[in-house]
Design an enzyme around this catalytic site. Structure first.
Site, PDB file in Angstrom:
ATOM      1  N   ASN A 125     -18.960  16.943  76.800  1.00  0.00           N
ATOM      2  CA  ASN A 125     -18.491  17.758  77.923  1.00  0.00           C
ATOM      3  C   ASN A 125     -19.629  18.466  78.657  1.00  0.00           C
ATOM      4  O   ASN A 125     -19.408  19.086  79.695  1.00  0.00           O
ATOM      5  CB  ASN A 125     -17.435  18.775  77.468  1.00  0.00           C
ATOM      6  CG  ASN A 125     -17.968  19.795  76.491  1.00  0.00           C
ATOM      7  OD1 ASN A 125     -18.892  19.530  75.729  1.00  0.00           O
ATOM      8  ND2 ASN A 125     -17.386  20.982  76.497  1.00  0.00           N
ATOM      9  N   ASP A 161     -24.507  25.744  77.431  1.00  0.00           N
ATOM     10  CA  ASP A 161     -23.251  25.612  76.708  1.00  0.00           C
ATOM     11  C   ASP A 161     -23.184  26.720  75.658  1.00  0.00           C
ATOM     12  O   ASP A 161     -24.190  27.373  75.353  1.00  0.00           O
ATOM     13  CB  ASP A 161     -23.214  24.222  76.056  1.00  0.00           C
ATOM     14  CG  ASP A 161     -22.041  24.027  75.134  1.00  0.00           C
ATOM     15  OD1 ASP A 161     -20.911  24.375  75.509  1.00  0.00           O
ATOM     16  OD2 ASP A 161     -22.254  23.532  74.003  1.00  0.00           O
ATOM     17  N   LEU A 162     -22.006  26.903  75.059  1.00  0.00           N
ATOM     18  CA  LEU A 162     -21.825  27.976  74.077  1.00  0.00           C
ATOM     19  C   LEU A 162     -21.799  27.415  72.648  1.00  0.00           C
ATOM     20  O   LEU A 162     -22.764  27.530  71.905  1.00  0.00           O
ATOM     21  CB  LEU A 162     -20.544  28.742  74.406  1.00  0.00           C
ATOM     22  CG  LEU A 162     -20.446  30.189  73.916  1.00  0.00           C
ATOM     23  CD1 LEU A 162     -21.602  31.042  74.397  1.00  0.00           C
ATOM     24  CD2 LEU A 162     -19.119  30.795  74.368  1.00  0.00           C
ATOM     25  N   ASP A 163     -20.711  26.768  72.266  1.00  0.00           N
ATOM     26  CA  ASP A 163     -20.570  26.269  70.894  1.00  0.00           C
ATOM     27  C   ASP A 163     -21.556  25.141  70.611  1.00  0.00           C
ATOM     28  O   ASP A 163     -21.653  24.178  71.375  1.00  0.00           O
ATOM     29  CB  ASP A 163     -19.137  25.777  70.666  1.00  0.00           C
ATOM     30  CG  ASP A 163     -18.133  26.912  70.686  1.00  0.00           C
ATOM     31  OD1 ASP A 163     -18.013  27.598  69.667  1.00  0.00           O
ATOM     32  OD2 ASP A 163     -17.488  27.110  71.737  1.00  0.00           O
ATOM     33  N   LYS A 211     -18.173  20.673  84.297  1.00  0.00           N
ATOM     34  CA  LYS A 211     -19.261  21.655  84.239  1.00  0.00           C
ATOM     35  C   LYS A 211     -20.306  21.352  85.315  1.00  0.00           C
ATOM     36  O   LYS A 211     -20.878  22.267  85.913  1.00  0.00           O
ATOM     37  CB  LYS A 211     -19.914  21.637  82.859  1.00  0.00           C
ATOM     38  CG  LYS A 211     -19.057  22.203  81.737  1.00  0.00           C
ATOM     39  CD  LYS A 211     -19.847  22.279  80.430  1.00  0.00           C
ATOM     40  CE  LYS A 211     -19.030  22.821  79.286  1.00  0.00           C
ATOM     41  NZ  LYS A 211     -19.815  22.986  78.046  1.00  0.00           N
ATOM     42  N   ASP A 217     -24.936  20.164  73.999  1.00  0.00           N
ATOM     43  CA  ASP A 217     -24.980  19.359  72.779  1.00  0.00           C
ATOM     44  C   ASP A 217     -23.907  18.285  72.703  1.00  0.00           C
ATOM     45  O   ASP A 217     -23.939  17.437  71.817  1.00  0.00           O
ATOM     46  CB  ASP A 217     -24.830  20.261  71.544  1.00  0.00           C
ATOM     47  CG  ASP A 217     -23.417  20.784  71.383  1.00  0.00           C
ATOM     48  OD1 ASP A 217     -22.881  21.383  72.343  1.00  0.00           O
ATOM     49  OD2 ASP A 217     -22.831  20.589  70.308  1.00  0.00           O
ATOM     50  N   THR A 236     -18.823  26.483  79.365  1.00  0.00           N
ATOM     51  CA  THR A 236     -18.140  26.201  78.114  1.00  0.00           C
ATOM     52  C   THR A 236     -16.731  25.657  78.330  1.00  0.00           C
ATOM     53  O   THR A 236     -16.166  25.791  79.430  1.00  0.00           O
ATOM     54  CB  THR A 236     -18.064  27.496  77.270  1.00  0.00           C
ATOM     55  OG1 THR A 236     -17.326  27.264  76.070  1.00  0.00           O
ATOM     56  CG2 THR A 236     -17.366  28.609  78.049  1.00  0.00           C
ATOM     57  N   GLY A 237     -16.180  25.080  77.284  1.00  0.00           N
ATOM     58  CA  GLY A 237     -14.778  24.689  77.314  1.00  0.00           C
ATOM     59  C   GLY A 237     -13.852  25.841  77.020  1.00  0.00           C
ATOM     60  O   GLY A 237     -12.635  25.743  77.202  1.00  0.00           O
TER      61      GLY A 237
END
Length: 286
Positions: free
Chosen positions: A240, A7-9, A214, A237, A41-42
């Site tokens: 999603n 994931d990113l954020d 995802k 985290d 990511t979203g």
């Protein structure tokens, strides 16, 4: 592990919205050993592309819009799951009627209404008035993070773009500091079988087609690369991220993840300000 999805954020990005040198070095070490890297990511693909180019990351697959798009390392779109336009109008009519700030993720831009940011300012002012103890600095920081994405286009209303044939709509994000309003939206749309509803932060919910996630996107990439999903690791985290954490051979929760994510994961690493992605990558490379 032959495939690592992150994931990113809140995961690969630290609180400064950057990929740290430590995380970047660990990813490049994995790539040098033949491990395929996926950013899941979203965010929209073009937003992710700007971030990784800025921070020096390359040769990665990108799962965008919570699984509605897949782009390969060359930047070519390999798969998409657009929302059905006959289902979108009901969602956006309701969001506008409830005075939500919303974002529409498409193949062209992230469309948001002209008055959207003013709506969030009004919500912050109302909270400050009714609850003087509210820490408005945190709320302002949350809005600034939302606005930091690349690719925004401002429109009077969704009606400007919904019927355009060249626009695919992948994801609708609703954002509010009014938790009662937010919960009403979650309940309303989680009951609709044609939608998948996920939460990626404290003040939002996101709606997409029920065939987009995802986890499904990660499986598609693994099949494309002929890598068994058991040899994939997924790091995240938030809610999603659950679909990929549960599908991968090894699911990893960040130290800053919600407890529900940690319970559903095989491992827990350090938090995103302690280079948790680098830590778990080096553990598995051993």
């Amino acid at each position: 592990m032959k495939l690592i999805a992150t994931d990113l954020d809140g995961t690969l990005l630290n609180s400064k919205n950057e990929i740290s040198d430590e995380n970047l070095t660990a990813i490049k070490e994995a790539q040098s050993k033949g491990v395929q890297i996926v950013i899941a990511t979203g965010r929209a693909h073009y937003d992710v592309q700007a971030i990784i180019e800025r921070d020096g990351l390359s040769n990665v697959w990108i799962i965008g819009a919570n699984g509605a798009t897949i782009h390969d390392p060359s930047g070519k779109q390999r798969h998409s799951v657009p929302m059905k336009k006959d289902t979108i109008k009901d969602v956006l009519d309701w969001l506008e009627g409830q005075h939500f700030y919303y974002e529409i993720f498409t193949n062209k831009a992230i469309y948001t209404p002209n008055n959207g940011r003013e709506l969030l300012k009004i919500e912050i002012d109302r909270l400050k008035s009714s609850h003087p103890e509210t820490n408005t600095k945190d709320l302002i920081k949350a809005t600034e993070k939302q606005y930091s994405q690349m690719g925004f286009a401002f429109i009077p209303s969704y009606k400007e773009i919904i019927n355009k044939d060249d626009i695919e709509i992948y994801n609708i994000l609703a954002f509010s500091f009014d938790h009662e309003k937010l919960n009403e939206g979650k309940k309303r749309f989680s009951r609709r079988p044609e939608f998948s509803l996920v939460v990626s932060a404290n003040h939002n919910f996101e709606i997409e087609d029920n065939q987009a996630s995802k986890g499904l996107a990660l499986e598609r990439i693994a099949n494309e690369l002929q890598i068994p999903i058991e040899q994939a690791m997924a790091i995240g985290d938030s809610f999603n991220d659950l679909s990929m954490i549960e599908r991968a051979g090894m699911g990893v929760a960040m130290g800053n993840a919600r407890d529900e994510i940690k319970i559903s994961s095989d491992r827990v690493t350090l938090d995103n300000n302690e280079n948790g992605v680098a830590y778990i990558i080096r553990e598995i490379l051993k």
